[in-house]
Design an enzyme around this catalytic site. Sequence first.
Site, short mmCIF file in Angstrom:
data_model
loop_
_atom_site.label_atom_id
_atom_site.label_comp_id
_atom_site.label_asym_id
_atom_site.label_seq_id
_atom_site.Cartn_x
_atom_site.Cartn_y
_atom_site.Cartn_z
CD GLU A 231 22.90 22.72 -5.94
OE1 GLU A 231 22.65 22.06 -6.96
OE2 GLU A 231 23.95 22.58 -5.29
CD GLU B 20 26.81 25.62 -3.61
OE1 GLU B 20 25.76 25.11 -4.02
OE2 GLU B 20 27.94 25.19 -3.92
#
Length: 881
Positions: free
Chosen positions: A271, A305
């Site tokens: 992420e 994410e």
Amino acid sequence: MRTETGQVFHLSDYRPTDFAIETVSMTFRLAGADTEVVSQMTLRRRDGVPTDAPLVLDGDALQLVSLAIDNETAEGQRYEVTPDRLTIHDLPADGTFSVTVTTKLDPAANTQLMGLYRSNGVYCTQCEAEGFRRITYFLDRPDVLAVYTVRIEGDRSETPLLLSNGNPVEAGALDGNRHYAVWHDPHPKPSYLFALVAGDLGVVDDVFTTASGRSVDLKIYVEHGKEARAAYAMDALKRSMKWDEDVFGLEYDLDIFQIVAVSDFNMGAMENKGLNVFNDKYVLADPETATDADYANIEAIIAHEYFHNWTGNRITCRDWFQLCLKEGLTVYRDHEFSADMRSRPVKRIAEVRLLKAHQFPEDAGPLAHPPRPVTYSEINNFYTATVYEKGSEVVRMIATILGAEGFRKGMDLYFERHDGEAATIEDFVKSFEDATGTDLAQFAIWYHQAGTPTVSVSVNYDQRSDSLTVDLEQSVAATPGESAKKIMHIPLRFGLLLEDGSEAEPAEVSGARVDGDVIHLTERRQSVVFKSLGGRPVLSLNRGFSAPINLSFEQSSADLAHIAKHESDAFARWQALNEFAMRILLDAAKLSRDGRTVAVDPDLIAALIASASDETLEPAFRAQALSLPSEADIARELGSNIDPDAIKRGRDAVLAAVAQALKPVAEKLFDEMATPGLFSPDAISAGKRALRAVALSYLSIAEADPKRALGVFDEADNMTDMASALQILAHLFPGSAEATQALAAFEGRFGGDPLVIDKWLSIQAMAPGADTLDHVKGLMETRHFALSNPNRVRALIGAFASGNPTGFNREDGAGYGFLADQVLAIDARNPQLAARLLTSMRSWRSLEAGRREHARAALSRIAAAEGLSTDVSDIVKRTLA
């Protein structure tokens, strides 16, 4: 904090760093094996820190080129350096100062795929959890937040794309066919969220307009020629952004959001702020190459994410002990997103299946740990089902206890209080307490205590007083290092179903606290009395799996069938059917050891037929209802002295009886659930394909003939139908001419697409039987397999070890020896991958004596190996303890 030394780290030892890093300016001069990284940090000594305290920076296998303090070259007596640590003395006592570190890297030689590495011509980073220290010396901790400006220089031909976190600032030409790009991220972030990608990739562009009217550029980078296969990922991204605004009021905060798909990646995705890096299997999809499950995974992981932008990035973790603060919470958010995008009950069934298959065994074995652990030796080994999946369930229970409005108030306060901070589990829980005035002290034990609670239930209906008494008792078995367990707050949703299927509404409730349809079990033993019910009700307990528990409740077959037929909660209907089937399968497994077979209860057959034929139920739900518990599910319920071959024989006998009884219904469903025309990955179409595949499986068993499945394989116009038919052929008719023909045809058609060949590898690796091991070894010698690629390893070796109970758990122990060989070979180049493969042996003590001793020998051989990584050493020691 270093983890490669085998040192044990304790939550109780946490203290802030002596120095804060306020800004970081980095220059990457990408040049193959001579790549240079210049990192200039602006630091400040924290209040109260002695003026003679040194600055100690983390490293990992680094080569220092130079060091400067306030732009002056540091003399040798001012610092000590090793590949793993840089200690600097005689630093300014007041104000801020700068430290400039220059290191030299060889990204192509970085086979660990942590830090900066180069694969398939693309430079890429992976810094979570402790990969940044493989790039430069740094305070590589999640509580050190800084503002980054990054300049990347590279060869224009090799690296036309130069990407990093944040917004693009500047780009231009350099001498020698080189160029540069500058990126600035205005949001302070920890080093684990740093990202860089440089290479030659194709791009898919789009734009998202936020709720406040800002325009955000969206870009997904993939290998050239695969741009069309990123369309669904882009659609999922835009839906994720809109959903987060609508449901949580969270808006994206940069001018650009980018995703890069790479083929060599240890994780599913990462992420990094504004620049997510993905394993390409979770980005690329089209009807010819991706199954419905692939589409659903892409949707969920893209969302996961993206949601980290707030739950993980804007608010990050104070230390790695708080990992579930970002992961468990974000899993909950992506689960809710997928439930809204698809079918909520079907999504919930899938979540519970996953939880029971992976997290429950973890809780019951040597690797058990709380969602918020208090010690670790290697943090990479705590990216577990407990942190992710159980962490999500704990958040879900908070929502159950507080209700939708209270939960939203708590989340809003959490974002308001801790935006831009590194927070703790205590911070998170307190936000809900303060927002709603609720005391969650007892509930918070879920974060701090390992093990799956068991709730034992007994009921007594008194016809004279028309009252039902429900007696509840909770217990948690001992787990490693934790024998005395605390009493937990367990929220149990329930329903009371009358004979006609309607729900009783008791005039009076006494005993344990009951809020609406939730019983709050807060003591070891409690009772609830429901009065004035209008007749004997059937208790449906733990609706929606409101608490991640084992339920010990000996309901009659008739009561389970009643729930399966009348419950308004679809998950509870499935749960009743599943429990009904499990009882019969457990009996079958036990009897098969003695060469006997179990009679299948006609009530189960009737309940399955009723669910399959009920057109008011969505096809995806009916597919789940007809899918009996797996061999691994049965082994988990048996708990000890497990004989995988006996489990398979018993289950096969039950499946054969069910298939014969369901044959007319399966014929009808097989015809009705066809989805002709243009393929669509929407939930309704996917549900029809799933139900048709289940029908095909039952028909293939009932007919004992592979021809129908081969026909579906040959005629399939999408990967979902093709792969499900191939699995039926390979698993039900191994070695048959039809299975051999289909496997060869699949390889011939998709041999040039590694992600599709992964399916081919996995289907063969999970084919039951002792002969599969030799077949897996043969597949390792083909051009389709590479021990250096994590996806190939997971598809073949991982699928065999974790998804083939009979093939892996061979009676002679050869499967365990094979895995030991592979773990040791992989550990030399990629310890994370090796350690995760090894977790497939976490339940070895539950096997019968012969297999157990073979497993022990294989684990002991790994433990005795020289040069073992901390990752593998940690897992094997805990597994053997």
